[in-house]
Design a protein around this motif. Structure first.
Motif, mmCIF file in Angstrom:
data_model
loop_
_atom_site.group_PDB
_atom_site.id
_atom_site.type_symbol
_atom_site.label_atom_id
_atom_site.label_comp_id
_atom_site.label_asym_id
_atom_site.label_seq_id
_atom_site.Cartn_x
_atom_site.Cartn_y
_atom_site.Cartn_z
ATOM 1 N N VAL A 193 0.414 -1.579 -0.012
ATOM 2 C CA VAL A 193 -0.235 -0.116 -0.048
ATOM 3 C C VAL A 193 0.898 1.335 0.370
ATOM 4 C CG1 VAL A 193 -2.507 1.403 1.537
ATOM 5 C CG2 VAL A 193 -1.617 -0.883 1.403
ATOM 6 N N ASN A 194 0.362 1.824 -0.697
ATOM 7 C CA ASN A 194 0.857 3.661 -0.915
ATOM 8 C C ASN A 194 0.160 4.479 0.345
ATOM 9 O OD1 ASN A 194 2.925 3.109 -2.986
ATOM 10 N ND2 ASN A 194 0.927 3.423 -4.378
ATOM 11 N N GLU A 195 -0.737 4.404 0.826
ATOM 12 C CA GLU A 195 -1.002 5.753 1.170
ATOM 13 C C GLU A 195 -2.495 4.685 1.177
ATOM 14 O OE1 GLU A 195 -0.929 9.448 0.520
ATOM 15 O OE2 GLU A 195 -3.150 9.241 -1.217
ATOM 16 N N ILE A 196 -3.448 5.525 3.108
ATOM 17 C CA ILE A 196 -4.823 5.087 2.850
ATOM 18 C C ILE A 196 -5.331 6.149 3.438
ATOM 19 C CG2 ILE A 196 -5.967 4.135 4.889
ATOM 20 C CD1 ILE A 196 -4.045 1.854 5.043
ATOM 21 N N GLU A 197 -6.157 6.843 3.062
ATOM 22 C CA GLU A 197 -7.352 7.764 3.641
ATOM 23 C C GLU A 197 -8.666 7.568 3.678
ATOM 24 O OE1 GLU A 197 -7.842 9.328 -1.165
ATOM 25 O OE2 GLU A 197 -6.310 10.220 -0.913
ATOM 26 N N LEU A 198 -8.926 7.769 5.197
ATOM 27 C CA LEU A 198 -9.621 7.588 6.369
ATOM 28 C C LEU A 198 -11.002 9.154 5.665
ATOM 29 C CD1 LEU A 198 -10.350 6.444 8.603
ATOM 30 C CD2 LEU A 198 -9.239 7.528 9.914
ATOM 31 N N ASP A 225 -6.829 1.073 -6.687
ATOM 32 C CA ASP A 225 -7.778 1.910 -5.134
ATOM 33 C C ASP A 225 -8.577 0.805 -4.633
ATOM 34 O OD1 ASP A 225 -6.299 4.091 -5.290
ATOM 35 O OD2 ASP A 225 -8.171 5.116 -5.939
ATOM 36 N N ALA A 226 -8.351 0.986 -3.672
ATOM 37 C CA ALA A 226 -10.406 -0.258 -2.799
ATOM 38 C C ALA A 226 -10.310 0.505 -1.924
ATOM 39 C CB ALA A 226 -8.867 -1.538 -1.937
ATOM 40 N N VAL A 227 -11.890 0.034 -1.690
ATOM 41 C CA VAL A 227 -12.426 0.885 -0.661
ATOM 42 C C VAL A 227 -13.781 0.304 0.032
ATOM 43 C CG1 VAL A 227 -13.350 3.109 -0.450
ATOM 44 C CG2 VAL A 227 -12.537 2.976 -2.250
ATOM 45 N N THR A 228 -13.916 0.314 1.709
ATOM 46 C CA THR A 228 -14.650 -0.132 2.770
ATOM 47 C C THR A 228 -14.954 0.816 3.358
ATOM 48 O OG1 THR A 228 -15.030 -2.539 3.613
ATOM 49 C CG2 THR A 228 -12.434 -1.736 3.996
ATOM 50 N N ARG A 229 -16.125 0.251 4.021
ATOM 51 C CA ARG A 229 -17.043 1.472 4.868
ATOM 52 C C ARG A 229 -17.160 0.434 5.478
ATOM 53 N NH1 ARG A 229 -19.760 1.990 0.550
ATOM 54 N NH2 ARG A 229 -21.854 1.582 1.513
ATOM 55 N N PHE A 230 -17.184 1.060 7.452
ATOM 56 C CA PHE A 230 -17.583 0.134 8.534
ATOM 57 C C PHE A 230 -18.669 1.182 9.184
ATOM 58 C CE2 PHE A 230 -13.643 -1.504 7.156
ATOM 59 C CZ PHE A 230 -13.253 -2.542 7.732
ATOM 60 N N ARG A 251 -6.010 -5.433 7.139
ATOM 61 C CA ARG A 251 -6.766 -6.540 6.656
ATOM 62 C C ARG A 251 -7.443 -6.744 5.375
ATOM 63 N NH1 ARG A 251 -3.095 -9.723 8.974
ATOM 64 N NH2 ARG A 251 -1.590 -8.974 10.780
ATOM 65 N N GLN A 252 -9.050 -6.806 6.265
ATOM 66 C CA GLN A 252 -9.874 -6.714 4.415
ATOM 67 C C GLN A 252 -9.179 -5.632 3.774
ATOM 68 O OE1 GLN A 252 -13.905 -6.226 6.036
ATOM 69 N NE2 GLN A 252 -14.495 -5.742 4.342
ATOM 70 N N LEU A 253 -9.149 -3.921 4.370
ATOM 71 C CA LEU A 253 -9.224 -3.320 2.675
ATOM 72 C C LEU A 253 -7.691 -3.563 2.030
ATOM 73 C CD1 LEU A 253 -9.699 -0.172 1.437
ATOM 74 C CD2 LEU A 253 -7.613 0.278 3.880
ATOM 75 N N VAL A 254 -6.880 -4.091 2.439
ATOM 76 C CA VAL A 254 -5.808 -4.962 1.707
ATOM 77 C C VAL A 254 -6.034 -5.338 0.692
ATOM 78 C CG1 VAL A 254 -3.268 -5.504 1.770
ATOM 79 C CG2 VAL A 254 -4.179 -3.158 3.242
ATOM 80 N N GLU A 255 -6.886 -6.416 1.310
ATOM 81 C CA GLU A 255 -7.183 -8.042 0.531
ATOM 82 C C GLU A 255 -7.984 -7.610 -0.489
ATOM 83 O OE1 GLU A 255 -7.115 -10.639 3.808
ATOM 84 O OE2 GLU A 255 -5.183 -10.502 4.829
#
Length: 329
Positions: A193-198, A225-230, A251-255
């Motif tokens: 991953v290069n970076e994560i945006e929150l 890009d991969a995106v997930t929501r909680f 882990r879920q986001l990256v996978e």
């Protein structure tokens, strides 16, 4: 920070307005309190209304490049309907509730480079003048602080934060912009991953947490890009193992795979949070980014280095100085 401004629309001899906020940071969904101090001019004036307007500095991308502007995101009428006699001094106390999606501008006392303000608008005898602008400081909610603390404990670092004009589709977003906190990956994820945006989207009943990862490409694949929501609740923060929960989110986001609506996994089972399907290309409308020159060994320790902190403070101060010059002009 307090600015005292003569009402330009009324000319010399008009009343002055001076808004003073209660010291200390406010919180999203919390109370914003203070006093508006008025001083009469050379004659009597009918004060029709005293309105506070919340504003934010927001950047947007468009065909011609990037632009930056002040975007209002809420208004409160806190007084009015009285005559202010010549030379009279009057104080109008106020208390209003901030929108739940109000961006956070500091973490552990360190500025994130987000610029928020409270503008005082005075309606006098059919005219109105934006006579006062004060800096608004907003600290995170307990659940937001817990998530940021957990990311720091996991080895992630703060890179920058900005406000982006546009909407995140599939969410309950209310404001015309959203906040992105850019995070450097922990060593365990640095190769992927290069970076994560929150992004936090708070409501009275809980909060949506949107995570987007800029994944590195492989030998035979391109980066994507991969995106997930909680969703999490405001209550019971102290009873949750946030480090374990947030680690599960990452882990879920990256996978996660690239298709929206595909079978999505869930974060570790708990009473506190649940996952929603990841959403590629979830951010609609124009976007933008500002580079806040800040880094941290972990989010928990805040901005590193006096020079970095000073640069952020200068940037915030310049915004209010420029606004004052524009109003006077």
């Amino acid at each position: 920070m307090v600015f005292k401004r003569l009402l330009g629309s009324l000319g010399l001899g008009g009343p002055t307005v001076d808004t003073v906020l209660v010291p200390g940071p406010a919180r999203p969904g919390g109370s914003l309190s203070g006093e508006v101090h008025l001083k009469g001019g050379d004659a009597d004036f009918e004060i029709e209304h005293i309105t506070l307007e919340l504003v934010a500095r927001v950047e947007a991308e468009h065909e011609g490049g990037e632009s930056e502007g002040t975007v209002p995101f809420d208004r409160f009428v806190v007084g009015g309907g009285f005559r202010l006699a010549a030379g009279e001094e009057r104080t109008v106390p106020f208390s209003a509730t901030l929108p739940w999606e109000t961006p956070i501008s500091e973490l552990y006392g360190q500025s994130l480079g987000i610029v928020l303000g409270v503008r005082t608008e005075l309606g006098v005898a059919g005219a109105k003048d934006k006579g006062d602008l004060d800096q608004l400081t907003v600290a995170p909610l307990p659940v937001q602080e817990a998530i940021l603390e957990a990311l720091g404990q996991l080895g992630f670092g703060f890179r920058s934060a900005d406000l982006e004009y546009g909407r995140i589709s599939g969410t309950g977003q209310q404001l015309p912009f959203y906040q992105e906190i850019e995070i450097t990956p922990a060593p365990a994820y640095a190769s992927r991953v290069n970076e994560i945006e929150l992004t936090f989207l708070a409501t009275p009943g809980g909060m949506e947490v949107v995570l987007e990862a800029d994944k590195r490409g492989g030998f035979l694949s391109e980066g994507r890009d991969a995106v997930t929501r909680f969703t999490v609740a405001h209550d019971g923060v102290e009873h949750q193992d946030w480090t374990a929960l947030v680690d599960g989110w990452i882990r879920q986001l990256v996978e996660s795979g690239p298709a929206y609506g595909s079978s999505a996994g869930y974060a570790p089972e708990s009473h506190y949070g649940h996952a929603e399907p990841h959403d590629e290309g979830h951010r609609s409308g124009p976007g933008m980014g500002t580079a806040v020159a800040a880094g941290a060994a972990g989010l928990a320790v805040g901005v590193v280095g006096g020079m970095v902190a000073a640069e952020v403070v200068d940037e915030v101060g310049d915004f209010f100085e420029d606004d004052e010059e524009e109003d006077e002009g």
